[in-house]
Design a protein around this motif. Structure first.
Motif, PDB file in Angstrom:
ATOM      1  N   LEU A   1      38.312 -39.286   8.657  1.00 35.00           N
ATOM      2  CA  LEU A   1      37.695 -40.263   7.757  1.00 35.00           C
ATOM      3  C   LEU A   1      36.678 -39.637   6.803  1.00 35.00           C
ATOM      4  N   VAL A   2      35.949 -38.636   7.261  1.00 37.37           N
ATOM      5  CA  VAL A   2      34.908 -38.011   6.442  1.00 37.37           C
ATOM      6  C   VAL A   2      35.292 -36.586   6.063  1.00 37.37           C
ATOM      7  N   GLY A   3      35.909 -35.864   6.992  1.00 39.46           N
ATOM      8  CA  GLY A   3      36.296 -34.476   6.747  1.00 39.46           C
ATOM      9  C   GLY A   3      35.658 -33.553   7.769  1.00 39.46           C
ATOM     10  N   ASP A   4      36.387 -32.507   8.126  1.00 37.86           N
ATOM     11  CA  ASP A   4      35.872 -31.533   9.098  1.00 37.86           C
ATOM     12  C   ASP A   4      34.972 -30.549   8.366  1.00 37.86           C
ATOM     13  N   ARG A   5      33.804 -31.021   7.992  1.00 34.51           N
ATOM     14  CA  ARG A   5      32.894 -30.251   7.151  1.00 34.51           C
ATOM     15  C   ARG A   5      31.958 -29.404   7.994  1.00 34.51           C
ATOM     16  N   ALA A   6      31.243 -28.516   7.316  1.00 35.28           N
ATOM     17  CA  ALA A   6      30.245 -27.704   8.005  1.00 35.28           C
ATOM     18  C   ALA A   6      29.147 -28.616   8.553  1.00 35.28           C
ATOM     19  N   VAL A   7      28.768 -28.401   9.802  1.00 32.76           N
ATOM     20  CA  VAL A   7      27.748 -29.240  10.440  1.00 32.76           C
ATOM     21  C   VAL A   7      26.445 -29.198   9.656  1.00 32.76           C
ATOM     22  N   SER A   8      26.124 -28.042   9.099  1.00 31.70           N
ATOM     23  CA  SER A   8      24.833 -27.867   8.422  1.00 31.70           C
ATOM     24  C   SER A   8      24.661 -28.755   7.203  1.00 31.70           C
ATOM     25  N   VAL A   9      25.755 -29.272   6.631  1.00 30.06           N
ATOM     26  CA  VAL A   9      25.636 -30.093   5.427  1.00 30.06           C
ATOM     27  C   VAL A   9      25.832 -31.580   5.700  1.00 30.06           C
ATOM     28  N   ILE A  10      26.008 -31.969   6.981  1.00 32.48           N
ATOM     29  CA  ILE A  10      26.150 -33.388   7.313  1.00 32.48           C
ATOM     30  C   ILE A  10      24.821 -34.087   7.060  1.00 32.48           C
ATOM     31  N   ARG A  11      24.852 -35.174   6.301  1.00 31.83           N
ATOM     32  CA  ARG A  11      23.651 -35.914   5.955  1.00 31.83           C
ATOM     33  C   ARG A  11      23.779 -37.366   6.400  1.00 31.83           C
ATOM     34  N   LYS A  12      22.703 -38.101   6.222  1.00 30.13           N
ATOM     35  CA  LYS A  12      22.674 -39.508   6.621  1.00 30.13           C
ATOM     36  C   LYS A  12      23.757 -40.304   5.913  1.00 30.13           C
ATOM     37  N   THR A  13      23.988 -39.980   4.640  1.00 33.54           N
ATOM     38  CA  THR A  13      25.014 -40.698   3.881  1.00 33.54           C
ATOM     39  C   THR A  13      26.401 -40.483   4.489  1.00 33.54           C
ATOM     40  N   ASP A  14      26.656 -39.284   5.020  1.00 34.58           N
ATOM     41  CA  ASP A  14      27.949 -39.018   5.665  1.00 34.58           C
ATOM     42  C   ASP A  14      28.100 -39.835   6.941  1.00 34.58           C
ATOM     43  N   ALA A  15      27.025 -39.893   7.723  1.00 33.86           N
ATOM     44  CA  ALA A  15      27.060 -40.663   8.961  1.00 33.86           C
ATOM     45  C   ALA A  15      27.244 -42.151   8.668  1.00 33.86           C
ATOM     46  N   ALA A  16      26.543 -42.658   7.637  1.00 34.05           N
ATOM     47  CA  ALA A  16      26.677 -44.071   7.265  1.00 34.05           C
ATOM     48  C   ALA A  16      28.088 -44.366   6.765  1.00 34.05           C
ATOM     49  N   ASP A  17      28.668 -43.428   6.018  1.00 33.44           N
ATOM     50  CA  ASP A  17      30.046 -43.601   5.544  1.00 33.44           C
ATOM     51  C   ASP A  17      31.014 -43.624   6.718  1.00 33.44           C
ATOM     52  N   PHE A  18      30.761 -42.793   7.710  1.00 34.34           N
ATOM     53  CA  PHE A  18      31.590 -42.775   8.919  1.00 34.34           C
ATOM     54  C   PHE A  18      31.562 -44.139   9.599  1.00 34.34           C
ATOM     55  N   LYS A  19      30.395 -44.723   9.717  1.00 37.04           N
ATOM     56  CA  LYS A  19      30.280 -46.045  10.349  1.00 37.04           C
ATOM     57  C   LYS A  19      31.035 -47.093   9.545  1.00 37.04           C
ATOM     58  N   ARG A  20      30.891 -47.075   8.221  1.00 38.20           N
ATOM     59  CA  ARG A  20      31.593 -48.054   7.383  1.00 38.20           C
ATOM     60  C   ARG A  20      33.105 -47.927   7.528  1.00 38.20           C
ATOM     61  N   GLN A  21      33.585 -46.699   7.609  1.00 40.36           N
ATOM     62  CA  GLN A  21      35.021 -46.490   7.764  1.00 40.36           C
ATOM     63  C   GLN A  21      35.505 -46.983   9.129  1.00 40.36           C
ATOM     64  N   LEU A  22      34.704 -46.744  10.164  1.00 38.64           N
ATOM     65  CA  LEU A  22      35.083 -47.204  11.505  1.00 38.64           C
ATOM     66  C   LEU A  22      35.182 -48.723  11.561  1.00 38.64           C
ATOM     67  N   GLU A  23      34.335 -49.412  10.805  1.00 37.55           N
ATOM     68  CA  GLU A  23      34.379 -50.872  10.798  1.00 37.55           C
ATOM     69  C   GLU A  23      35.686 -51.399  10.205  1.00 37.55           C
ATOM     70  N   LYS A  24      36.357 -50.603   9.370  1.00 34.88           N
ATOM     71  CA  LYS A  24      37.634 -51.002   8.794  1.00 34.88           C
ATOM     72  C   LYS A  24      38.821 -50.491   9.608  1.00 34.88           C
ATOM     73  N   MET A  25      38.572 -49.538  10.488  1.00 27.91           N
ATOM     74  CA  MET A  25      39.641 -48.883  11.250  1.00 27.91           C
ATOM     75  C   MET A  25      40.270 -49.866  12.238  1.00 27.91           C
ATOM     76  N   PRO A  26      41.607 -49.924  12.337  1.00 24.94           N
ATOM     77  CA  PRO A  26      42.224 -50.812  13.331  1.00 24.94           C
ATOM     78  C   PRO A  26      41.952 -50.315  14.743  1.00 24.94           C
ATOM     79  N   ALA A  27      41.711 -51.247  15.641  1.00 23.55           N
ATOM     80  CA  ALA A  27      41.418 -50.871  17.026  1.00 23.55           C
ATOM     81  C   ALA A  27      42.591 -50.131  17.662  1.00 23.55           C
ATOM     82  N   ALA A  28      43.811 -50.437  17.232  1.00 23.93           N
ATOM     83  CA  ALA A  28      45.015 -49.831  17.820  1.00 23.93           C
ATOM     84  C   ALA A  28      45.494 -48.622  17.043  1.00 23.93           C
ATOM     85  N   TRP A  29      44.577 -47.925  16.349  1.00 25.13           N
ATOM     86  CA  TRP A  29      44.970 -46.838  15.444  1.00 25.13           C
ATOM     87  C   TRP A  29      45.700 -45.701  16.135  1.00 25.13           C
ATOM     88  N   ALA A  30      45.413 -45.445  17.395  1.00 30.61           N
ATOM     89  CA  ALA A  30      46.022 -44.292  18.071  1.00 30.61           C
ATOM     90  C   ALA A  30      47.234 -44.665  18.915  1.00 30.61           C
TER      91      ALA A  30
END
Length: 645
Positions: free
Chosen positions: A266-295
């Motif tokens: 959903l966000v990308g396998d990015r370098a840990v050192s550049v993960i910011r609050k905006t990335d974490a917030a985007d991750f949460k927003r994407q999870l809220e749209k993700m279907p529960a049966a995705w896997a």
């Protein structure tokens, strides 16, 4: 085609199957289409007649058909996916292809000219347009043009060529803009150098075709910081390293695998050192749209397995749009198949806030460790992102969740061939004379009449069907080797008379007589969490859906049914209910002073009546088979001595 009998399947193609079918001596090829292809043409399967009765020839033709289908699916999936950011290696590959292509085209053009062709001669009968075309075809003139573009920094001159190359690979324009401009300047240099080499070869100078760049120089440290490397480990690499060094438990490894898989997709396998609050917030927003049966669900499974969670999001969006546009009782899924509306709503249901909290909590805890060990500098980007209790309560009010089973659906379940008579161990869904008494038979009954969780039922030992104070009881999570959800899960539940009448005590006694330590030894443990419930749960879902029982009435809802029935008793004692359910007693007086024994709440358990007709189950006791086969994954557990702690 629906009556075709499957022929022997042998390895072929990427999937290891040739999808070969036989009917009346003639062979056919038929396969389930990959999701990307099925959604494009509106069919879930496709088949063709191979027009041969020769098995060897049919196998070769079917192998080719499978390979062609896989190649087409890959091409369709590539065009359907949202363009991704190109890596530095991909940008360098585009530049090298441009370099080789320009020189190759110059060579081909010269090879096809007449022997006496003079590219520099302008004949008297040449028109102005022909003379201009000859001048423009001169590689040296083109080299001069592109070097002039470099001098003027005319990046737009080369952009159409780079855009076409990126589109062919389904790649977006490089970001940030500084990185894109550096790529365009390098492309200008490649064009100038390649045309100059072509011009030199045209006049006889065998100049070697040396690519002008040794590697991606990178526009700046800021632009390059996004990319992981040895000095900047990616999210997945750092989590894998911590799992190894910290010796995470199988449960934590599983949580990490799912959480990292979601973050990477959903966000990308990015370098840990550049993960910011905006990335974490985007991750949460994407999870809220993700279907529960995705896997798990078939319409998402292929894309999820490939790590293409954007395709999963596109699929669920189409499904939700379809549900919003029609009230029909039957819904056509994006892959072309049809399901009842209730099932489609389950497939479209978003991830529950509690599940989202689990993923966010895992990242929060992991980044807290990274900060403590100096692997991340700054505030924890996942702090204060989880849903609070008020939000969780609100979502629970709006969520149908699990319901207690209605009597009619319980009767449907226990009237099915698995309990009343089937055709054998591998044909339990077909009515027949055989009743096989094992974990598949007993687990739902015990969950309903004793309120046990799935793993609690499946891990029972024969010693756990015991007697206390003169009463037959089930000892739940009695040994330290057994999994417990909490400390309160260790409990004793009186055995309901219906379980005794159906034959639970006789079943346990025969197991002990035959030296079987585990009550249900045939049920396999599965990785990565080494649990019994993963495999059992999947099989039970298939059985329940084939009987037309909705998803909100799942296995755990049997425990909900037990709890609901207890709570409805007019003289219910809250402490007794908590003890029966394996819930914490909290700081109640009873938790400190009451010494409650099985006879104290046996009447409460015995009072449960779900209105079921168990006549057929009781009548089948004389014709049951008790195989007590030990699955290879349970042999070690079977060999352990009973040591109650």
């Amino acid at each position: 085609m629906r009556h075709l009998a499957p022929a022997k399947r042998e390895g072929a193609g990427m999937g290891g199957r040739v999808h070969l079918l036989a009917r009346l001596g003639r062979f056919y090829w038929r396969a389930r289409l990959p999701l990307a292809l099925a959604s494009r043409i509106g069919r879930s399967h496709f088949g063709i007649a191979l027009r041969t009765s020769d098995r060897a020839l049919a196998r070769r033709l079917a192998t080719r058909a499978t390979a062609a289908m896989e190649s087409l699916a890959e091409a369709v999936a590539m065009t359907a996916q949202e363009p991704q950011q190109p890596t530095d290696a991909e940008l360098m590959e585009i530049l090298r292809e441009m370099f080789v292509g320009i020189i190759a085209r110059s060579e081909r053009a010269h090879l096809h000219r007449a022997e006496d062709f003079d590219p520099d001669a302008i004949r008297d009968d040449d028109t102005d347009e022909e003379a201009q075309a000859k001048a423009e075809a001169d590689p040296m003139e083109k080299a001069t043009y592109w070097r002039g573009a470099i001098t003027r920094n005319a990046l737009e001159e080369i952009r159409p060529f780079t855009q076409a190359a990126l589109r062919r690979r389904n790649r977006a324009a490089p970001e940030p803009e500084e990185r894109h401009r550096a790529f365009l300047r390098m492309a200008l240099g490649v064009a100038a150098e390649a045309h100059e080499i072509g011009g030199a070869r045209r006049v006889g100078h065998t100049r070697p075709a040396v690519f002008p760049f040794e590697g991606w120089p990178g526009p700046s440290a800021i632009a390059d910081a996004e990319h992981a490397g040895p000095a900047r480990p990616s999210v997945s690499a750092l989590f894998a390293d911590h799992a190894e060094r910290k010796r995470w438990s199988p449960a934590n490894r599983q949580k990490a695998a799912v959480a990292v898989r979601l973050f990477s997709g959903l966000v990308g396998d990015r370098a840990v050192s550049v993960i910011r609050k905006t990335d974490a917030a985007d991750f949460k927003r994407q999870l809220e749209k993700m279907p529960a049966a995705w896997a798990q669900a078939a319409i998402y499974r292929d894309a999820a397995a490939a790590g293409d969670l954007r395709a999963v999001m596109e699929t669920v969006k189409k499904l939700r749009d379809t549900l919003a546009a029609t009230k029909d009782p039957t819904i056509t899924l994006p892959d072309g198949s049809t399901v009842p509306r209730e099932r489609a709503e389950v497939l479209a249901a978003p991830m529950h806030p509690k599940t989202i909290n689990i993923h966010l909590e895992f990242f929060f805890s992991a980044f807290r460790r990274f900060i403590a060990e100096g692997e991340f500098v700054g505030e924890n980007p996942f702090a204060a992102l989880r849903f609070d209790k008020r939000e969780l309560r609100h979502s629970a009010d709006d969520d149908n969740g699990r319901d207690a089973w209605p009597r009619a659906q319980l009767q449907t379940l226990f009237d099915s061939p698995l309990w009343t008579g089937c055709k054998g161990a591998t044909r339990r869904k077909e009515a027949g004379p055989v009743v096989i008494e094992d974990g598949w038979f007993w687990a739902p009954l015990i969950a309903l009449y004793a309120g046990l969780r799935m793993e609690e039922v499946l891990q029972l030992r024969t010693a756990d069907i015991a007697s206390m104070d003169g009463l037959p009881v089930i000892r739940v999570a009695w040994s330290n080797e057994q999994r417990k959800k909490s400390r309160s899960a260790r409990r004793v539940v009186p055995i309901h008379s219906h379980l005794i009448r159906v034959g639970l005590l006789d079943f346990a006694e025969e197991a002990r007589t035959r030296g079987v330590r585990l009550l249900f030894p045939e049920l396999p443990k599965t990785q990565p969490r080494n649990t019994l419930q993963a495999y059992f749960s999947r099989r039970f879902v298939v059985l329940r859906r084939e009987l037309g029982i909705p998803d909100r009435h799942d296995f755990h809802a049997l425990r909900t049914t037990f709890d609901t029935a207890l709570e409805r008793q007019p003289t219910t004692n809250t402490t007794l209910v908590r003890m029966a359910m394996g819930h914490s007693l909290g700081r109640d007086m009873a938790s400190h002073y009451a010494k409650i024994t099985p006879p104290d709440f046996a009447p409460l358990i015995q009072s449960l009546d779900f209105g079921l007709d168990l006549t057929a189950l009781i009548a089948s006791r004389g014709r049951r088979q008790r195989p007590f086969e030990i699955h290879p994954t349970r042999e070690e557990d079977q060999a352990k001595p009973d040591a109650d702690q």
